[in-house]
Scaffold this motif. Structure first.
Motif, PDB file in Angstrom:
ATOM      1  N   TYR A 186       0.755  -1.521   0.094  1.00 48.49           N
ATOM      2  CA  TYR A 186      -0.099  -0.038   0.284  1.00 48.49           C
ATOM      3  C   TYR A 186       0.608   1.040   0.154  1.00 48.49           C
ATOM      4  CZ  TYR A 186       1.097   1.054   5.326  1.00 48.49           C
ATOM      5  OH  TYR A 186       1.446   0.794   6.404  1.00 48.49           O
ATOM      6  N   SER A 187       0.264   2.361  -0.074  1.00 53.10           N
ATOM      7  CA  SER A 187       0.967   3.702  -0.723  1.00 53.10           C
ATOM      8  C   SER A 187       0.287   5.082   0.464  1.00 53.10           C
ATOM      9  CB  SER A 187       0.992   4.760  -2.134  1.00 53.10           C
ATOM     10  OG  SER A 187       1.469   5.503  -2.015  1.00 53.10           O
ATOM     11  N   GLU A 188       1.402   4.911   1.035  1.00 57.70           N
ATOM     12  CA  GLU A 188       0.270   5.843   2.300  1.00 57.70           C
ATOM     13  C   GLU A 188       0.899   7.485   2.381  1.00 57.70           C
ATOM     14  OE1 GLU A 188      -1.100   4.978   6.475  1.00 57.70           O
ATOM     15  OE2 GLU A 188       1.143   5.472   6.860  1.00 57.70           O
ATOM     16  N   ASN A 189       0.854   8.677   1.862  1.00 54.32           N
ATOM     17  CA  ASN A 189       1.461   9.609   1.718  1.00 54.32           C
ATOM     18  C   ASN A 189       3.162   9.868   0.869  1.00 54.32           C
ATOM     19  OD1 ASN A 189       0.033  11.265   4.076  1.00 54.32           O
ATOM     20  ND2 ASN A 189       1.604  10.205   5.373  1.00 54.32           N
ATOM     21  N   LYS A 190       3.042   9.492  -0.432  1.00 56.94           N
ATOM     22  CA  LYS A 190       3.465   9.307  -1.571  1.00 56.94           C
ATOM     23  C   LYS A 190       4.611   7.632  -1.287  1.00 56.94           C
ATOM     24  CE  LYS A 190       2.348  13.526  -3.337  1.00 56.94           C
ATOM     25  NZ  LYS A 190       3.337  14.364  -4.017  1.00 56.94           N
ATOM     26  N   TYR A 193       4.851   1.055   0.826  1.00 54.25           N
ATOM     27  CA  TYR A 193       5.122   0.060   2.061  1.00 54.25           C
ATOM     28  C   TYR A 193       4.739  -1.495   1.202  1.00 54.25           C
ATOM     29  CZ  TYR A 193       4.961   3.705   5.241  1.00 54.25           C
ATOM     30  OH  TYR A 193       5.605   5.139   5.833  1.00 54.25           O
ATOM     31  N   GLN A 226      -4.238   3.182  -3.988  1.00 54.07           N
ATOM     32  CA  GLN A 226      -3.230   2.893  -2.942  1.00 54.07           C
ATOM     33  C   GLN A 226      -3.112   1.665  -2.552  1.00 54.07           C
ATOM     34  OE1 GLN A 226      -6.144   4.668  -2.123  1.00 54.07           O
ATOM     35  NE2 GLN A 226      -5.172   6.539  -3.269  1.00 54.07           N
ATOM     36  N   THR A 227      -3.651   0.611  -2.682  1.00 53.21           N
ATOM     37  CA  THR A 227      -3.334  -1.299  -2.380  1.00 53.21           C
ATOM     38  C   THR A 227      -3.288  -2.474  -3.791  1.00 53.21           C
ATOM     39  OG1 THR A 227      -4.407  -0.437  -1.114  1.00 53.21           O
ATOM     40  CG2 THR A 227      -4.599  -2.133  -0.798  1.00 53.21           C
ATOM     41  N   GLU A 256      -0.746  -0.433  14.447  1.00 54.20           N
ATOM     42  CA  GLU A 256      -2.312  -0.190  13.792  1.00 54.20           C
ATOM     43  C   GLU A 256      -3.459  -0.469  14.110  1.00 54.20           C
ATOM     44  OE1 GLU A 256      -0.944   1.873  10.209  1.00 54.20           O
ATOM     45  OE2 GLU A 256       1.406   1.837  10.303  1.00 54.20           O
ATOM     46  N   PHE A 259      -7.157  -2.700   8.522  1.00 59.07           N
ATOM     47  CA  PHE A 259      -6.390  -1.858   7.797  1.00 59.07           C
ATOM     48  C   PHE A 259      -7.489  -2.321   6.829  1.00 59.07           C
ATOM     49  CE2 PHE A 259      -5.172  -0.834   3.310  1.00 59.07           C
ATOM     50  CZ  PHE A 259      -3.932   0.032   3.486  1.00 59.07           C
ATOM     51  N   ILE A 261      -9.832  -0.911   2.924  1.00 55.60           N
ATOM     52  CA  ILE A 261      -9.651  -0.663   2.069  1.00 55.60           C
ATOM     53  C   ILE A 261     -11.101  -0.857   1.349  1.00 55.60           C
ATOM     54  CG2 ILE A 261      -8.016  -0.771   1.455  1.00 55.60           C
ATOM     55  CD1 ILE A 261      -8.985  -3.040  -0.861  1.00 55.60           C
TER      56      ILE A 261
END
Length: 279
Positions: A186-190, A193, A226-227, A256, A259, A261
């Motif tokens: 996934y992508s978070e704040n560019k 991960y 994002q995923t 966390e 997750f 989506i």
């Protein structure tokens, strides 16, 4: 007679490596050419009183068949290097088949209008015989291609879906993450991960588009912007408003919350088809 045949069989099994692609298929092609050319015309029937051994047709069949196998082999190698190591789909297999048949059609025209014209003259040209021969040749080639490469394609499918490895680039360092260890990406704040099945995540220097090009599309699905996920990461699927899907992923990322989506209504059916085929 039986001992002679047995001697020949023993000689072939001991001295010829049938595991080699070219040897195995060369022998098969030779046997098929001999058998078929003895059935095409009455004068070539083995028990005909005016029997003639069809040497020239057999040689032509072996040369033509060998060239067709050569074309199919090199086209398979091309598709294997460019496409099959990342994705094997019905559309891609059909593309491989029809492109191979296209090259074989060109070869057939060359043989018919070239070799046939030189031997029998232009008066031998016939649209009926051309189309009949081409149709029969393409049918035989289709069956041959399926037999030649079905095992290779199956093994490639297993290799890419089970034993693939993602090379993760991060800070000048390369980490190898096995496909079997990846739950989702996934992508978070560019920042992208790679989340592993044990709940840990690996930071990468990739963009999500770059990761999508790297991973095998048989195993992973681009769910949204994002995923990218694997079926092993899907915990729960439920329909929500506006025809969308809500997908709960596992494992929970360390420190966390769970997750979750959303998949748009436009990709809903595509996702469900992919998921059902993998479960």
């Amino acid at each position: 007679m039986k001992s002679f045949i047995k001697t020949i069989v023993v000689f072939f099994t001991k001295n010829i490596n049938f595991s080699n692609f070219w040897v195995r298929n060369g022998v098969i092609l030779s046997v098929i050419s001999i058998v078929l050319n003895h059935l095409f015309e009455p004068k070539h029937f083995p028990f005909n009183k005016d029997y003639e051994f069809p040497l020239f047709p057999i040689v032509v069949s072996i040369i033509g068949g060998g060239l067709m196998i050569l074309i199919a082999r090199f086209n398979f190698i091309y598709f294997k290097k460019k496409y099959f190591t990342k994705n094997i789909s019905i559309q891609l297999l059909l593309r491989f088949l029809f492109s191979t048949l296209g090259y074989i059609t060109i070869l057939y025209f060359f043989f018919y209008f070239g070799l046939n014209g030189l031997i029998n003259g232009i008066e031998s040209y016939s649209i009926y015989h051309l189309l009949t021969g081409l149709s029969l040749s393409l049918l035989i080639c289709t069956l041959g291609i399926a037999l030649l490469f079905s095992t290779d394609i199956y093994n490639l499918h297993k290799l890419t879906t089970i034993k693939g490895v993602l090379k993760v680039q991060q800070g000048g360092k390369t980490t190898l993450v096995k496909y079997s260890e990846i739950a989702f990406i996934y992508s978070e704040n560019k920042i992208v991960y790679v989340t592993k099945t044990d709940g840990t995540s690996v930071i990468t220097d990739f963009t999500l588009n770059e990761v999508e090009n790297e991973v095998n599309k048989q195993s992973f699905y681009r769910a949204n912007r994002q995923t990218i996920l694997h079926t092993r990461s899907v915990e729960q699927i439920k329909s929500i408003e506006n025809g969308k899907l809500s997908v709960l992923l596992k494992p929970t990322i360390s420190d966390e919350k769970a997750f979750q989506i959303n998949i748009s209504r436009y990709k809903k059916q595509e996702f469900m088809n992919w998921f059902k085929n993998k479960v």
